[in-house]
Scaffold this motif. Structure first.
Motif, PDB file in Angstrom:
ATOM      1  N   LEU A  65       2.201  69.532 -17.367  1.00 50.01           N
ATOM      2  CA  LEU A  65       1.597  68.764 -16.276  1.00 50.01           C
ATOM      3  C   LEU A  65       1.134  69.692 -15.155  1.00 50.01           C
ATOM      4  O   LEU A  65       0.028  69.548 -14.638  1.00 50.01           O
ATOM      5  CB  LEU A  65       2.607  67.764 -15.708  1.00 50.01           C
ATOM      6  CG  LEU A  65       2.818  66.480 -16.479  1.00 50.01           C
ATOM      7  CD1 LEU A  65       4.078  65.782 -16.001  1.00 50.01           C
ATOM      8  CD2 LEU A  65       1.621  65.571 -16.317  1.00 50.01           C
ATOM      9  N   LYS A  66       2.001  70.622 -14.790  1.00 48.53           N
ATOM     10  CA  LYS A  66       1.678  71.548 -13.712  1.00 48.53           C
ATOM     11  C   LYS A  66       0.396  72.320 -13.997  1.00 48.53           C
ATOM     12  O   LYS A  66      -0.410  72.560 -13.109  1.00 48.53           O
ATOM     13  CB  LYS A  66       2.828  72.536 -13.521  1.00 48.53           C
ATOM     14  CG  LYS A  66       3.185  72.780 -12.092  1.00 48.53           C
ATOM     15  CD  LYS A  66       4.301  73.786 -11.924  1.00 48.53           C
ATOM     16  CE  LYS A  66       5.527  73.460 -12.734  1.00 48.53           C
ATOM     17  NZ  LYS A  66       6.639  74.369 -12.528  1.00 48.53           N
ATOM     18  N   MET A  67       0.211  72.691 -15.251  1.00 47.43           N
ATOM     19  CA  MET A  67      -0.979  73.446 -15.644  1.00 47.43           C
ATOM     20  C   MET A  67      -2.248  72.615 -15.500  1.00 47.43           C
ATOM     21  O   MET A  67      -3.332  73.160 -15.363  1.00 47.43           O
ATOM     22  CB  MET A  67      -0.866  73.920 -17.100  1.00 47.43           C
ATOM     23  CG  MET A  67       0.168  74.984 -17.315  1.00 47.43           C
ATOM     24  SD  MET A  67       0.444  75.488 -19.063  1.00 47.43           S
ATOM     25  CE  MET A  67      -0.851  74.793 -19.989  1.00 47.43           C
ATOM     26  N   HIS A  68      -2.144  71.298 -15.553  1.00 46.70           N
ATOM     27  CA  HIS A  68      -3.318  70.437 -15.561  1.00 46.70           C
ATOM     28  C   HIS A  68      -3.542  69.673 -14.256  1.00 46.70           C
ATOM     29  O   HIS A  68      -4.495  68.909 -14.146  1.00 46.70           O
ATOM     30  CB  HIS A  68      -3.243  69.478 -16.748  1.00 46.70           C
ATOM     31  CG  HIS A  68      -3.418  70.203 -18.036  1.00 46.70           C
ATOM     32  ND1 HIS A  68      -2.366  70.828 -18.672  1.00 46.70           N
ATOM     33  CD2 HIS A  68      -4.521  70.472 -18.763  1.00 46.70           C
ATOM     34  CE1 HIS A  68      -2.825  71.420 -19.750  1.00 46.70           C
ATOM     35  NE2 HIS A  68      -4.119  71.234 -19.834  1.00 46.70           N
ATOM     36  N   ILE A  69      -2.687  69.895 -13.303  1.00 46.16           N
ATOM     37  CA  ILE A  69      -2.888  69.296 -11.988  1.00 46.16           C
ATOM     38  C   ILE A  69      -3.738  70.272 -11.183  1.00 46.16           C
ATOM     39  O   ILE A  69      -3.538  71.489 -11.269  1.00 46.16           O
ATOM     40  CB  ILE A  69      -1.534  69.025 -11.308  1.00 46.16           C
ATOM     41  CG1 ILE A  69      -0.840  67.868 -12.022  1.00 46.16           C
ATOM     42  CG2 ILE A  69      -1.695  68.721  -9.830  1.00 46.16           C
ATOM     43  CD1 ILE A  69       0.520  67.543 -11.502  1.00 46.16           C
ATOM     44  N   GLU A  78       5.227  70.174  -7.252  1.00 48.51           N
ATOM     45  CA  GLU A  78       6.483  70.905  -7.403  1.00 48.51           C
ATOM     46  C   GLU A  78       7.529  70.418  -6.403  1.00 48.51           C
ATOM     47  O   GLU A  78       8.709  70.308  -6.738  1.00 48.51           O
ATOM     48  CB  GLU A  78       6.242  72.398  -7.273  1.00 48.51           C
ATOM     49  CG  GLU A  78       5.515  72.964  -8.480  1.00 48.51           C
ATOM     50  CD  GLU A  78       5.252  74.455  -8.382  1.00 48.51           C
ATOM     51  OE1 GLU A  78       5.865  75.134  -7.540  1.00 48.51           O
ATOM     52  OE2 GLU A  78       4.428  74.937  -9.174  1.00 48.51           O
ATOM     53  N   ALA A  79       7.104  70.104  -5.185  1.00 51.11           N
ATOM     54  CA  ALA A  79       8.028  69.576  -4.179  1.00 51.11           C
ATOM     55  C   ALA A  79       8.565  68.213  -4.613  1.00 51.11           C
ATOM     56  O   ALA A  79       9.762  67.930  -4.473  1.00 51.11           O
ATOM     57  CB  ALA A  79       7.336  69.470  -2.824  1.00 51.11           C
ATOM     58  N   PHE A  80       7.690  67.387  -5.169  1.00 56.10           N
ATOM     59  CA  PHE A  80       8.090  66.069  -5.664  1.00 56.10           C
ATOM     60  C   PHE A  80       9.100  66.203  -6.805  1.00 56.10           C
ATOM     61  O   PHE A  80      10.136  65.537  -6.813  1.00 56.10           O
ATOM     62  CB  PHE A  80       6.849  65.297  -6.119  1.00 56.10           C
ATOM     63  CG  PHE A  80       7.133  63.930  -6.661  1.00 56.10           C
ATOM     64  CD1 PHE A  80       7.560  62.907  -5.834  1.00 56.10           C
ATOM     65  CD2 PHE A  80       6.970  63.667  -8.013  1.00 56.10           C
ATOM     66  CE1 PHE A  80       7.829  61.642  -6.334  1.00 56.10           C
ATOM     67  CE2 PHE A  80       7.238  62.403  -8.527  1.00 56.10           C
ATOM     68  CZ  PHE A  80       7.667  61.391  -7.689  1.00 56.10           C
TER      69      PHE A  80
END
Length: 89
Positions: A65-69, A78-80
Protein backbone atom coordinates in the motif's frame (compact mmCIF):
# COMPACT_ATOMS: atom_id res chain seq x y z
CA UNK A 1 6.57 -6.48 -5.15
CA UNK A 2 3.94 -8.88 -6.42
CA UNK A 3 1.41 -9.97 -3.81
CA UNK A 4 0.52 -13.07 -5.80
CA UNK A 5 4.11 -14.31 -5.55
CA UNK A 6 4.78 -13.03 -2.03
CA UNK A 7 5.40 -15.93 0.41
CA UNK A 8 3.04 -14.42 3.01
CA UNK A 9 0.12 -14.92 0.60
CA UNK A 10 0.89 -18.52 -0.29
CA UNK A 11 -2.32 -20.50 -0.53
CA UNK A 12 -4.56 -17.42 -0.87
CA UNK A 13 -6.99 -17.31 -3.79
CA UNK A 14 -5.04 -15.90 -6.77
CA UNK A 15 -8.12 -14.13 -8.17
CA UNK A 16 -8.60 -12.34 -4.86
CA UNK A 17 -4.94 -11.32 -4.81
CA UNK A 18 -5.12 -10.09 -8.39
CA UNK A 19 -8.18 -7.99 -7.58
CA UNK A 20 -6.47 -6.73 -4.43
CA UNK A 21 -3.36 -5.75 -6.35
CA UNK A 22 -5.34 -3.98 -9.10
CA UNK A 23 -7.37 -2.10 -6.51
CA UNK A 24 -4.27 -0.93 -4.67
CA UNK A 25 -2.53 0.01 -7.92
CA UNK A 26 -5.38 2.42 -8.69
CA UNK A 27 -5.11 4.23 -5.35
CA UNK A 28 -2.48 6.75 -6.43
CA UNK A 29 -5.15 8.86 -8.13
CA UNK A 30 -7.67 8.82 -5.29
CA UNK A 31 -8.55 11.31 -2.59
CA UNK A 32 -8.13 10.51 1.11
CA UNK A 33 -11.83 9.61 1.40
CA UNK A 34 -11.62 7.33 -1.64
CA UNK A 35 -8.52 5.63 -0.21
CA UNK A 36 -10.37 4.91 3.05
CA UNK A 37 -13.32 3.56 1.06
CA UNK A 38 -10.96 1.38 -0.96
CA UNK A 39 -9.39 -0.03 2.21
CA UNK A 40 -12.87 -0.82 3.56
CA UNK A 41 -13.77 -2.52 0.27
CA UNK A 42 -10.60 -4.62 0.51
CA UNK A 43 -11.55 -5.65 4.03
CA UNK A 44 -15.10 -6.56 2.96
CA UNK A 45 -13.84 -8.57 -0.02
CA UNK A 46 -11.40 -10.44 2.22
CA UNK A 47 -14.27 -11.34 4.57
CA UNK A 48 -16.36 -12.62 1.63
CA UNK A 49 -13.45 -14.80 0.50
CA UNK A 50 -12.74 -15.95 4.08
CA UNK A 51 -9.24 -14.48 3.94
CA UNK A 52 -7.87 -13.74 7.39
CA UNK A 53 -4.79 -11.56 7.17
CA UNK A 54 -1.93 -13.00 9.23
CA UNK A 55 0.61 -10.59 10.74
CA UNK A 56 3.02 -11.39 7.85
CA UNK A 57 0.27 -10.70 5.33
CA UNK A 58 -0.57 -7.43 7.07
CA UNK A 59 3.06 -6.25 6.93
CA UNK A 60 3.36 -7.19 3.25
CA UNK A 61 0.05 -5.53 2.43
CA UNK A 62 0.97 -2.32 4.27
CA UNK A 63 4.32 -2.20 2.45
CA UNK A 64 2.54 -2.69 -0.86
CA UNK A 65 0.00 0.00 0.00
CA UNK A 66 2.75 2.41 0.97
CA UNK A 67 4.41 1.93 -2.41
CA UNK A 68 1.18 2.87 -4.22
CA UNK A 69 0.06 5.83 -2.18
CA UNK A 70 1.15 9.19 -3.59
CA UNK A 71 4.45 10.38 -2.10
CA UNK A 72 2.80 13.44 -0.59
CA UNK A 73 0.40 11.21 1.41
CA UNK A 74 2.88 8.57 2.65
CA UNK A 75 3.85 10.35 5.86
CA UNK A 76 0.18 10.76 6.76
CA UNK A 77 -0.44 7.07 5.95
CA UNK A 78 2.52 5.96 8.08
CA UNK A 79 1.32 8.12 10.99
CA UNK A 80 -2.16 6.58 10.68
CA UNK A 81 -0.73 3.04 10.65
CA UNK A 82 1.50 3.82 13.65
CA UNK A 83 -1.51 5.13 15.55
CA UNK A 84 -3.51 2.00 14.76
CA UNK A 85 -0.73 -0.41 15.66
CA UNK A 86 -0.07 1.43 18.94
CA UNK A 87 -3.74 1.03 19.91
CA UNK A 88 -3.65 -2.69 19.05
CA UNK A 89 -0.59 -3.36 21.21
Amino acid sequence: MDLIKHPAFEGVDKDFLSTLQNTINSMSYKSDIEIIGTLMAISNEAKKKNVNFTPDMQVALLDYLKMHIPANKRAQFEAFVSMLTAKMS
